[in-house]
Design a protein around this motif. Structure first.
Motif, PDB file in Angstrom:
ATOM      1  N   ASP A  32       1.000  -1.238   0.056  1.00 20.00           N
ATOM      2  CA  ASP A  32      -0.052  -0.234   0.020  1.00 20.00           C
ATOM      3  C   ASP A  32       0.776   1.419  -0.081  1.00 20.00           C
ATOM      4  N   ASP A  81      -1.824   8.209   0.329  1.00 22.78           N
ATOM      5  CA  ASP A  81      -1.223   7.501   1.606  1.00 22.78           C
ATOM      6  C   ASP A  81      -1.732   6.034   1.634  1.00 22.78           C
ATOM      7  N   GLY A  82      -0.803   5.282   2.567  1.00 21.11           N
ATOM      8  CA  GLY A  82      -1.071   3.997   2.491  1.00 21.11           C
ATOM      9  C   GLY A  82      -2.589   3.648   2.992  1.00 21.11           C
ATOM     10  N   PHE A  83      -3.128   4.320   4.005  1.00 19.01           N
ATOM     11  CA  PHE A  83      -4.508   4.267   4.577  1.00 19.01           C
ATOM     12  C   PHE A  83      -5.572   4.035   3.174  1.00 19.01           C
ATOM     13  N   LEU A  84      -5.283   5.358   2.447  1.00 15.40           N
ATOM     14  CA  LEU A  84      -6.076   5.245   1.384  1.00 15.40           C
ATOM     15  C   LEU A  84      -6.052   3.946   0.554  1.00 15.40           C
ATOM     16  N   ARG A 124      -5.228   1.122   0.866  1.00 12.65           N
ATOM     17  CA  ARG A 124      -5.556  -0.003   1.656  1.00 12.65           C
ATOM     18  C   ARG A 124      -7.357  -0.053   1.665  1.00 12.65           C
ATOM     19  N   GLU A 125      -7.730   1.421   1.669  1.00 13.63           N
ATOM     20  CA  GLU A 125      -9.136   1.150   1.589  1.00 13.63           C
ATOM     21  C   GLU A 125      -9.656   1.085   0.330  1.00 13.63           C
TER      22      GLU A 125
END
Length: 518
Positions: free
Chosen positions: A368, A391-394, A396-397
């Motif tokens: 991610d 970013d990695g959170f986006l 991943r989502e």
């Protein structure tokens, strides 16, 4: 742009919330019916009123909204469950005022706020076409909306705040072509329903018209004349080509919902109508307060991720290859205000089009964080000036909500269905005519097997395009690869990618010769 717009997820394009039925007073002539069919194609009515695997226009498609799901109604001329008993006045009132046959308010997920601009004679023609269809008995399924949105009477407040009925009025300062394009875009085309930001009540914000908006995991990009975020730097011919085929040469490819809109609707429009749409969009004013530049510093390692995974196709300077691989430099999707669509392209790959070859998925190879880094890298290089806010959170989502062939994790054997009916036919014919060949295809015999399979598929599906064949064959091969228990996820994904690339090279006659760089 990879996914330029009217996306049809949150706010569909068709005669959405007609729930009962109507009879015509006199038999319409064939010319009126044919015109109605064409206008219904502009509105893309079938897409929203046809559930997957269901009868055309019989409804049943569930549309997800922030307030719950809504099920589209049957708009065939069935007298009990369709529009067979609707009069012309009732049908027009539904589109023009958003009011149903029995006086009930229609939910604005049916884009009557755009359809209100459509002329009465055009609405009558659409009704004539729908009334000429085969009646289908298909009772309406219940909506699933949260309280208090499930109470239709509460819509009176929404309507009072955000809806003013009114037929399109031409601008006397504009040309006839631009006015006709405005009528198509603002009315039946309802482009603003997806390309315009919405407020907390779900209404489009007039000051943000066509400036781009997030829609159910995608970003419908800016389609104003903005030179960086929008289509201002595109030639009219590039824009017409994009609308007609989903490809703007050396500019962009339609992805996801937009690819479906192009296939089902825009590709069937007359060239003069596409030119009118392009002429109108080219003169829409850009927003003056768009911020550019980086939001987050791009990590030094991002360049290495790009060079290792992307540069062999897209070039060290993002220039792409003429007629085979789109550029990333000054690409509309790369420069979009939000990065969702470029992330989806890296995660899921892209199917073949009539001009460009398939792009492999990197979901099984890149983390991610790496995908976020490479997205930010390309959005800030080679003349691009988009915010580097991935970013990695986006990622991943988006990874969790995006169908990806053989991507690993929970959906490792997932083989999403073909994008359209032509690809589905190719897939089915490939399984029937070349199933044994597909099952015995391995890394060492890919070229040989593909050369055996292609003639069989072409003989069975005479009118399939190069892109239909590549994408349909890849969809047919996916479950074969998925069942190979001795292979890792990365090995499966790699085999499927190579299969798609070689199939494209064989189908297009490119095997053995490298395309010239732009």
């Amino acid at each position: 742009m990879i996914a330029l717009a009217p996306l049809k997820t949150a706010l569909p394009a068709a005669l959405f919330f007609l729930s009962a039925v109507g009879a015509s007073q006199a038999a319409p002539d064939d010319g009126l019916i044919e015109r109605g069919k064409y206008l219904a194609t502009i509105g893309d009515c079938a897409a929203c009123h046809t559930r997957q695997g269901g009868e055309p226009f019989a409804g049943g498609l569930q549309i997800q909204t922030p307030f719950g799901s809504v099920t589209t109604p049957n708009i065939t001329p069935d007298k009990r469950t369709g529009i067979g008993e609707w009069t012309e006045d009732e049908f027009y009132r539904a589109l023009h005022e958003g009011i149903g046959k029995h006086g009930q308010y229609l939910y604005p997920v049916f884009p009557f706020t755009s359809f209100t601009k459509v002329r009465r004679d055009d609405v009558n023609a659409i009704r004539a076409y729908l009334m000429s269809l085969k009646p289908v008995h298909a009772p309406r399924e219940a909506n699933s909306l949260a309280f208090p949105f499930d109470i239709r009477e509460t819509l009176s407040v929404w309507r009072g705040l955000f809806f003013v009925p009114g037929v399109f009025e031409p601008d006397p300062t504009k040309s006839e072509q631009v006015n006709w394009g405005a009528y198509l875009v603002e009315g039946l085309g309802h482009c603003g329903q997806c390309h315009t930001q919405r407020n907390l009540m779900g209404a489009t914000i007039p000051g943000d018209a066509l400036q781009g908006a997030a829609v159910q995991g995608w970003f419908a990009p800016n389609i104003t004349a903005d030179m960086t975020r929008g289509i201002g730097s595109w030639s009219e011919q590039q824009l017409v080509s994009y609308l007609a085929s989903g490809v703007a040469p050396m500019r962009s490819i339609a992805e996801g919902p937009m690819a479906t809109v192009v296939h089902d609707s825009l590709s069937k429009l007359k060239i003069e109508d596409l030119r009118a749409i392009a002429a109108y969009l080219k003169q829409t004013p850009p927003r003056a307060d768009v911020a550019g530049g980086s939001v987050v510093p791009v990590p030094a390692g991002a360049a290495g991720v790009y060079v290792s995974n992307c540069a062999s196709c897209h070039g060290l300077d993002g220039e792409g290859f003429r007629d085979r691989i789109p550029p990333l430099s000054k690409n509309g999707t790369v420069n979009a205000e939000q990065p969702q669509d470029i992330i989806k392209a890296v995660l899921a790959g892209l199917p073949a089009t009539q001009q460009y070859g398939p792009m492999p998925s990197f979901a099984a190879y890149l983390s991610d964080g790496d995908i976020a880094a490479v997205a930010n890298y390309v959005r800030s290089r080679w003349g691009n000036n988009a915010p580097t806010d991935a970013d990695g959170f986006l990622v991943r989502e988006i990874r969790q909500s995006t169908p990806i062939m053989l991507a690993g994790g929970e959906g490792s054997t997932q083989c999403p269905p073909p994008l359209n009916e032509k690809e589905r036919v190719v897939m089915d014919k490939a399984k029937a005519e070349a199933g044994d060949l597909l099952r015995t295809t391995q890394g060492g015999n890919l070229v040989l097997r593909i050369r055996e399979i292609l003639p069989k598929v072409r003989a069975a599906v005479h009118h399939a395009s190069e892109a239909d064949i590549v994408n349909g064959l890849t969809a047919a091969f996916c479950p074969v690869v998925a069942d190979r228990e001795t292979m890792t996820v990365a090995q499966k994904r790699n085999l499927l990618d190579i299969f798609a690339q070689i199939t494209y090279a064989e189908a297009s006659g490119m095997l053995g010769r490298r395309p010239s760089r732009q």
